[in-house]
Design a protein around this motif. Structure first.
Motif, mmCIF file in Angstrom:
data_model
loop_
_atom_site.group_PDB
_atom_site.id
_atom_site.type_symbol
_atom_site.label_atom_id
_atom_site.label_comp_id
_atom_site.label_asym_id
_atom_site.label_seq_id
_atom_site.Cartn_x
_atom_site.Cartn_y
_atom_site.Cartn_z
ATOM 1 N N VAL A 56 54.153 47.340 45.866
ATOM 2 C CA VAL A 56 52.700 47.456 45.899
ATOM 3 C C VAL A 56 52.182 46.429 46.913
ATOM 4 O O VAL A 56 52.573 45.264 46.857
ATOM 5 N N PRO A 57 51.327 46.844 47.842
ATOM 6 C CA PRO A 57 50.793 45.887 48.812
ATOM 7 C C PRO A 57 50.056 44.747 48.115
ATOM 8 O O PRO A 57 49.406 44.947 47.091
ATOM 9 N N LYS A 58 50.183 43.550 48.687
ATOM 10 C CA LYS A 58 49.502 42.384 48.112
ATOM 11 C C LYS A 58 48.000 42.509 48.321
ATOM 12 O O LYS A 58 47.551 42.934 49.376
ATOM 13 N N PRO A 59 47.224 42.124 47.321
ATOM 14 C CA PRO A 59 45.764 42.146 47.462
ATOM 15 C C PRO A 59 45.307 41.184 48.559
ATOM 16 O O PRO A 59 46.017 40.237 48.903
ATOM 17 N N VAL A 60 44.130 41.433 49.083
ATOM 18 C CA VAL A 60 43.553 40.565 50.107
ATOM 19 C C VAL A 60 42.224 40.011 49.593
ATOM 20 O O VAL A 60 41.572 40.601 48.741
ATOM 21 N N SER A 61 41.846 38.872 50.149
ATOM 22 C CA SER A 61 40.625 38.202 49.739
ATOM 23 C C SER A 61 39.651 38.144 50.909
ATOM 24 O O SER A 61 40.060 38.092 52.065
ATOM 25 N N GLY A 62 38.377 38.148 50.598
ATOM 26 C CA GLY A 62 37.351 38.031 51.627
ATOM 27 C C GLY A 62 35.974 38.072 50.995
ATOM 28 O O GLY A 62 35.840 38.131 49.777
ATOM 29 N N LEU A 63 34.963 38.069 51.825
ATOM 30 C CA LEU A 63 33.589 38.112 51.345
ATOM 31 C C LEU A 63 33.104 39.553 51.243
ATOM 32 O O LEU A 63 33.398 40.380 52.110
ATOM 33 N N ALA A 64 32.348 39.820 50.192
ATOM 34 C CA ALA A 64 31.712 41.123 50.003
ATOM 35 C C ALA A 64 30.217 40.900 49.843
ATOM 36 O O ALA A 64 29.784 39.924 49.232
ATOM 37 N N LEU A 65 29.451 41.816 50.386
ATOM 38 C CA LEU A 65 28.003 41.763 50.263
ATOM 39 C C LEU A 65 27.574 42.644 49.105
ATOM 40 O O LEU A 65 27.933 43.818 49.055
ATOM 41 N N VAL A 66 26.823 42.081 48.161
ATOM 42 C CA VAL A 66 26.240 42.869 47.081
ATOM 43 C C VAL A 66 25.094 43.658 47.714
ATOM 44 O O VAL A 66 24.130 43.078 48.201
ATOM 45 N N ASP A 67 25.229 44.987 47.726
ATOM 46 C CA ASP A 67 24.308 45.831 48.480
ATOM 47 C C ASP A 67 23.727 46.929 47.601
ATOM 48 O O ASP A 67 24.319 47.998 47.453
ATOM 49 N N THR A 68 22.547 46.679 47.045
ATOM 50 C CA THR A 68 21.914 47.676 46.184
ATOM 51 C C THR A 68 21.448 48.894 46.968
ATOM 52 O O THR A 68 21.115 49.916 46.381
#
Length: 161
Positions: A56-68
């Motif tokens: 299983v590919p390793k998860p990646v981390s980063g920034l996400a924008l909360v976008d309503t």
């Protein structure tokens, strides 16, 4: 009820080049409600990969924008390809800047770092997000499981599930 509370901060420069602290309300205004996330393959896809004897590919981390304003959660398309996610569909996507753009659909799981908030997103749309400094948009399909409090005056957001 898991809760994530974020107080935003940032630094800026004065006209004479000095670095100064930006008030939290301005930091939130300038950058939007961004949260650190970990993105991995959806559990159903991970199980299929393991049954086929693959890793299983390793998860990646980063920034996400909360976008309503986004009806659907999006993942950076190049990131999705790098994770080896399967394209399970191709749909027409309309955004604030583009009408009827083809978008790949990927099954993902997204966790918000600093909280136990983890949601399976079976139909995340691929989009070109890295130029904005983010790996994902957290759309209303994800937020339907949450309570979001956006406090622009204090430069804070609270997200619970």
């Amino acid at each position: 009820m898991p809760i994530l509370h974020v107080q935003y901060d940032a630094k800026g420069q004065t006209p004479d080049g000095k670095t100064v602290q930006v008030p939290p309300s301005i930091a939130l205004l300038q950058n939007g409600p961004r949260v650190q996330v970990i993105i991995g393959v959806a559990q159903s896809f991970a199980e299929q990969v393991v049954q086929q004897g693959q890793s299983v590919p390793k998860p990646v981390s980063g920034l996400a924008l909360v976008d309503t304003g986004a009806s659907t959660t999006c993942i950076d398309d190049s990131l999705a390809r790098g994770l080896g996610l399967p394209v399970i569909d191709v749909v027409q996507m309309t955004s604030a800047s583009h009408a009827d753009t083809q978008a790949n659909v990927y099954p993902i799981e997204m966790e918000i770092v600093g909280s136990p908030i983890k949601v399976n997103v079976p139909r995340a749309l691929g989009a070109n997000l890295t130029p904005q400094g983010i790996v994902a948009l957290i759309g209303r399909d994800y937020l339907q499981h949450c309570t979001l409090f956006y406090n622009g005056v204090t430069g804070q957001i609270t997200l619970s599930i």
